[in-house]
Design an enzyme around this catalytic site. Structure first.
Site, PDB file in Angstrom:
ATOM      1  N   SER A  15     -59.501  25.494 -15.477  1.00 51.62           N
ATOM      2  CA  SER A  15     -58.486  24.580 -14.930  1.00 51.62           C
ATOM      3  C   SER A  15     -57.518  24.093 -16.019  1.00 51.62           C
ATOM      4  O   SER A  15     -56.322  23.914 -15.752  1.00 51.62           O
ATOM      5  CB  SER A  15     -59.141  23.404 -14.190  1.00 51.62           C
ATOM      6  OG  SER A  15     -59.780  22.536 -15.089  1.00 51.62           O
ATOM      7  N   ASN A  16     -58.005  23.901 -17.229  1.00 50.78           N
ATOM      8  CA  ASN A  16     -57.075  23.530 -18.315  1.00 50.78           C
ATOM      9  C   ASN A  16     -56.147  24.691 -18.654  1.00 50.78           C
ATOM     10  O   ASN A  16     -54.947  24.491 -18.900  1.00 50.78           O
ATOM     11  CB  ASN A  16     -57.856  23.096 -19.558  1.00 50.78           C
ATOM     12  CG  ASN A  16     -58.284  21.648 -19.465  1.00 50.78           C
ATOM     13  OD1 ASN A  16     -57.434  20.756 -19.527  1.00 50.78           O
ATOM     14  ND2 ASN A  16     -59.579  21.405 -19.283  1.00 50.78           N
ATOM     15  N   MET A  91     -66.846  28.307 -24.662  1.00 50.22           N
ATOM     16  CA  MET A  91     -68.146  27.767 -25.029  1.00 50.22           C
ATOM     17  C   MET A  91     -68.854  28.542 -26.149  1.00 50.22           C
ATOM     18  O   MET A  91     -70.074  28.509 -26.241  1.00 50.22           O
ATOM     19  CB  MET A  91     -69.029  27.659 -23.781  1.00 50.22           C
ATOM     20  CG  MET A  91     -68.512  26.597 -22.809  1.00 50.22           C
ATOM     21  SD  MET A  91     -67.983  25.057 -23.655  1.00 50.22           S
ATOM     22  CE  MET A  91     -68.373  23.828 -22.419  1.00 50.22           C
ATOM     23  N   HIS A 110     -61.343  18.543 -25.806  1.00 50.57           N
ATOM     24  CA  HIS A 110     -62.731  18.072 -25.722  1.00 50.57           C
ATOM     25  C   HIS A 110     -62.776  16.858 -24.797  1.00 50.57           C
ATOM     26  O   HIS A 110     -61.928  15.962 -24.910  1.00 50.57           O
ATOM     27  CB  HIS A 110     -63.244  17.707 -27.120  1.00 50.57           C
ATOM     28  CG  HIS A 110     -64.666  17.238 -27.090  1.00 50.57           C
ATOM     29  ND1 HIS A 110     -65.728  18.112 -26.933  1.00 50.57           N
ATOM     30  CD2 HIS A 110     -65.202  15.995 -27.134  1.00 50.57           C
ATOM     31  CE1 HIS A 110     -66.857  17.419 -26.898  1.00 50.57           C
ATOM     32  NE2 HIS A 110     -66.562  16.133 -27.030  1.00 50.57           N
ATOM     33  N   ASP A 146     -66.075  20.211 -32.828  1.00 54.86           N
ATOM     34  CA  ASP A 146     -65.414  19.021 -32.289  1.00 54.86           C
ATOM     35  C   ASP A 146     -64.912  18.075 -33.381  1.00 54.86           C
ATOM     36  O   ASP A 146     -64.887  16.854 -33.228  1.00 54.86           O
ATOM     37  CB  ASP A 146     -66.336  18.282 -31.298  1.00 54.86           C
ATOM     38  CG  ASP A 146     -66.679  19.165 -30.100  1.00 54.86           C
ATOM     39  OD1 ASP A 146     -65.832  19.989 -29.715  1.00 54.86           O
ATOM     40  OD2 ASP A 146     -67.783  19.032 -29.560  1.00 54.86           O
ATOM     41  N   GLU A 175     -56.950  15.441 -18.715  1.00 54.61           N
ATOM     42  CA  GLU A 175     -56.943  16.668 -19.539  1.00 54.61           C
ATOM     43  C   GLU A 175     -55.785  17.572 -19.125  1.00 54.61           C
ATOM     44  O   GLU A 175     -55.099  18.160 -19.971  1.00 54.61           O
ATOM     45  CB  GLU A 175     -58.260  17.446 -19.375  1.00 54.61           C
ATOM     46  CG  GLU A 175     -59.475  16.766 -19.971  1.00 54.61           C
ATOM     47  CD  GLU A 175     -60.729  17.649 -19.908  1.00 54.61           C
ATOM     48  OE1 GLU A 175     -60.643  18.840 -20.248  1.00 54.61           O
ATOM     49  OE2 GLU A 175     -61.795  17.135 -19.512  1.00 54.61           O
TER      50      GLU A 175
HETATM   51  C1  GAR Z   1     -63.139  20.813 -19.804  1.00 54.97           C
HETATM   52  O1  GAR Z   1     -63.526  19.539 -19.337  1.00 54.97           O
HETATM   53  C2  GAR Z   1     -63.084  20.842 -21.303  1.00 54.97           C
HETATM   54  O2  GAR Z   1     -62.632  19.633 -21.864  1.00 54.97           O
HETATM   55  C3  GAR Z   1     -64.533  21.083 -21.641  1.00 54.97           C
HETATM   56  O3  GAR Z   1     -64.972  22.021 -20.707  1.00 54.97           O
HETATM   57  C4  GAR Z   1     -64.228  21.856 -19.510  1.00 54.97           C
HETATM   58  C5  GAR Z   1     -63.649  23.185 -19.124  1.00 54.97           C
HETATM   59  O4  GAR Z   1     -63.063  23.120 -17.845  1.00 54.97           O
HETATM   60  N1  GAR Z   1     -64.669  21.569 -22.974  1.00 54.97           N
HETATM   61  C6  GAR Z   1     -65.719  21.315 -23.736  1.00 54.97           C
HETATM   62  O5  GAR Z   1     -66.689  20.676 -23.362  1.00 54.97           O
HETATM   63  C7  GAR Z   1     -65.649  21.921 -25.128  1.00 54.97           C
HETATM   64  N2  GAR Z   1     -66.561  21.264 -25.997  1.00 54.97           N
HETATM   65  P1  GAR Z   1     -61.960  24.164 -17.420  1.00 54.97           P
HETATM   66  O6  GAR Z   1     -62.589  25.555 -17.633  1.00 54.97           O
HETATM   67  O7  GAR Z   1     -61.744  23.898 -15.957  1.00 54.97           O
HETATM   68  O8  GAR Z   1     -60.761  23.949 -18.265  1.00 54.97           O
END
Ligand code: GAR
Length: 216
Positions: A15-16, A91, A110, A146, A175
């Site tokens: 989603s980001n 990840m 993050h 991080d 975000e």
């Molecule tokens: C997001 O909330 C991002 O901030 C987090 O994973 C999610 C991914 O969502 N990232 C971390 O935890 C990294 N340490 P998305 O795939 O929908 O963007």
């Protein structure tokens, strides 16, 4: 304006990544998303990127040691002509050698107000700690997870009755605004690093309603 070429690395929902692709579709945005690379073939974000017409690839570490995985990732990134890498729910931990090769050109989002709550399960830990303000951070990536110079942060209140899921949803909405904002600052050259200190040109005098800092 010559747009910066950006590759987005994902592992899941994306989603980001989608918020970055949407921002980059604007003619006045300083970055172009030229590739989306996923560490997992099942990542939902791959279909979103393809639907938006962005080139996608999977670079998995299955059966590879870290140097081989990172060499494959590096080759893909170089092929794409990327100048900036955005980690968006990616990840895999990147080694110091990889981070050094792309020093000051890797951004990460993050889901906490760093340096509070690095690592996983940030929303559960924020609730357990009883903090009243929580949020998200976009920062330059360093070898320590991080860690690294903060580019921008977005804050939300923690409400009584929040669960990890309600809090995560409130943070995620920020975000999706913060990451395009932060990448825009970097890609346009408004945000610059000298050593590990960030300076931002032309900051607005007041923060907006979500306490986003620096203000758009
Ligand atoms: C997001 O909330 C991002 O901030 C987090 O994973 C999610 C991914 O969502 N990232 C971390 O935890 C990294 N340490 P998305 O795939 O929908 O963007």
């Amino acid at each position: 304006m010559k747009k910066k070429r950006v590759a987005v690395l994902i592992s899941g929902r994306g989603s980001n990544m989608a918020s970055l692709i949407e921002a980059a579709a604007r003619p006045d945005y300083a970055a172009d998303i030229v590739a989306v690379i996923s560490s997992r073939s099942e990542a939902g974000g791959l279909a979103l990127a393809a639907a938006a017409g962005v080139s996608t690839a999977v670079v998995s570490d299955k059966g590879l040691d870290k140097p081989s995985f990172e060499a494959a990732l590096d080759a893909r990134l170089r092929d794409s002509g990327a100048e900036i890498i955005c980690l968006a729910g990616f990840m895999k931990l990147l080694s110091a050698a990889f981070v050094d090769r792309w020093l000051d050109r890797i951004l990460n989002i993050h889901p906490s107000l760093l340096p509070a709550f690095p690592g996983l399960h940030t929303h559960e830990r924020a609730l357990a700690a009883g903090v009243k303000v929580h949020g998200c951070t976009v920062h330059y990536v360093r070898a320590v997870v991080d860690d690294g110079p903060i580019i921008a942060q977005g804050a939300v209140p923690v409400l009584s009755g929040d669960t990890a899921d309600t809090l995560a949803a409130r943070v995620l909405a920020v975000e999706h605004r913060l990451y395009p904002h932060a990448l825009g600052l970097v890609a346009s050259g408004r945000a610059r690093l000298s050593g590990d200190r960030l300076t931002v040109d032309g900051l607005a005098a007041t923060a907006d309603a979500v306490l986003m800092s620096p203000a758009p």
